[in-house]
Design an enzyme around this catalytic site. Structure first.
Site, PDB file in Angstrom:
ATOM      1  CD  GLU A  60      -2.909 -12.274   0.901  1.00  0.00           C
ATOM      2  OE1 GLU A  60      -2.048 -12.289   1.740  1.00  0.00           O
ATOM      3  OE2 GLU A  60      -2.752 -12.012  -0.506  1.00  0.00           O
ATOM      4  CG  HIS A 129      -0.272  -4.333   7.516  1.00  0.00           C
ATOM      5  ND1 HIS A 129       0.476  -3.242   6.887  1.00  0.00           N
ATOM      6  CD2 HIS A 129       0.045  -5.486   7.220  1.00  0.00           C
ATOM      7  CE1 HIS A 129       0.907  -3.868   5.564  1.00  0.00           C
ATOM      8  NE2 HIS A 129       0.924  -5.247   5.752  1.00  0.00           N
TER       9      HIS A 129
END
Length: 323
Positions: A60, A129
């Site tokens: 990322e 998550h």
């Protein structure tokens, strides 16, 4: 009008903007042939090819940094982060680079980057998550924060975000991808920074975000049977925040409930409540009530997860408590 899903609305917005401007391209993990983890980019690779629909490594920090560089040099990248939790891996790229470069270069550099990401719980995806971290970015000058709740809003706001010359964090709720709604077949834009009154009412103002908009509307329909008339406002854009629409509603109803999925402490509800206190205190007939997620990591167990995230019953109880 056509009835389509939230995911299809996102897909349409991306396709239309890629057709409209050759500088727009998508990048992210598994977004090409696979179409993204939630299918929002499905079919785009086949139509636009590998140059404009780019799979990235599982890094990322690397690909968000790349997107920032591409934006500064004239492109309009739409970078997909699978989960908003993963923004923690690339905070420097978002907070210290994307959000500040236009200022640092005296306005000479534009950073037209959209970071699409998925937030919220409801699927048993556990603590790493399932978070709602929008307040982190609302705190940062230089970045806009968008949280659409409907297919109509998702498409119109994403198109506006892609055309914006500043960084936009575009947060999509993973539970909403299958939700259907009417979307115009012709082109339309929704301006960033304009709230929407999802349901007019006169007894209490409920300000809700993302998935909580739907739960607030459902709660309002049930309360209507008891003679309680609830106005539901969706800010749609948390930064810039349309405080004028909110204050106007408060002056009418004199009571406020704020609903968001994120943890209560330090959540955007606190900011909205403070703005109401500063600008409409004299119109309040009851203390502002917040309905928010518990200050705990989101459990993996689905039943425990439900307890930690606001449910319709919690919203109903809060509304009754301010009346």
């Amino acid at each position: 009008m056509a009835e389509i899903t939230y995911a299809q609305a996102i897909n349409q917005a991306l396709r239309e903007e890629m057709l409209n401007d050759s500088k727009v391209f998508c990048m992210g993990e598994d977004i090409a042939l696979h179409g993204g983890i939630f299918g929002a980019t499905r079919g785009l690779f086949k139509e636009f090819g590998a140059e404009r629909v780019r799979n990235t490594p599982i890094s990322e920090a690397g690909f968000i940094g790349t997107a920032v560089g591409a934006a500064v040099t004239g492109m309009r990248p739409v970078a997909e982060l699978m989960y908003i939790d993963f923004t923690a891996v690339c905070m420097d790229q978002i907070v210290n680079q994307a959000a500040k470069l236009r200022y640092m270069f005296g306005g000479k550099a534009k950073v037209p980057i959209v970071i699409r990401t998925q937030g919220g719980g409801g699927r048993g995806n556990a603590a790493q998550h399932s978070q709602s971290l929008e307040a982190w970015f609302v705190h940062i000058p230089g970045i806009k924060v968008v949280m659409p709740a409907t297919p109509y809003d998702a498409k119109g706001l994403l198109k506006s975000a892609i055309r914006d010359d500043d960084p936009v964090l575009f947060i999509e709720h993973k539970i909403l991808y299958s939700v259907k709604g009417d979307v115009p077949e012709g082109e339309y834009l929704i301006p960033l920074g304009k709230a929407d009154i999802k349901r007019p009412g006169k007894d209490v103002t409920v300000i809700a975000t993302s998935l909580m908009v739907h739960r607030a509307l459902s709660a309002a329909e049930k309360l209507a049977k008891e003679g309680i008339d609830v106005e539901v406002i969706d800010p749609r854009t948390l930064k810039p925040l349309d405080i004028e629409t909110i204050v106007s509603s408060v002056k009418k109803t004199n009571r406020v409930v704020i609903v968001h999925e994120a943890h209560k402490t330090g959540g955007v509800g606190a900011e909205i409540a403070t703005r109401i206190m500063e600008e409409a205190f004299d119109y309040l007939d009851a203390p502002i009530k917040r309905v928010a997620g518990m200050d705990v990591p989101i459990p993996y167990n689905m039943e425990l997860e439900k307890i930690c995230i606001p449910q319709e019953e919690d919203i109903i109880d809060a509304i009754k408590s301010v009346l």
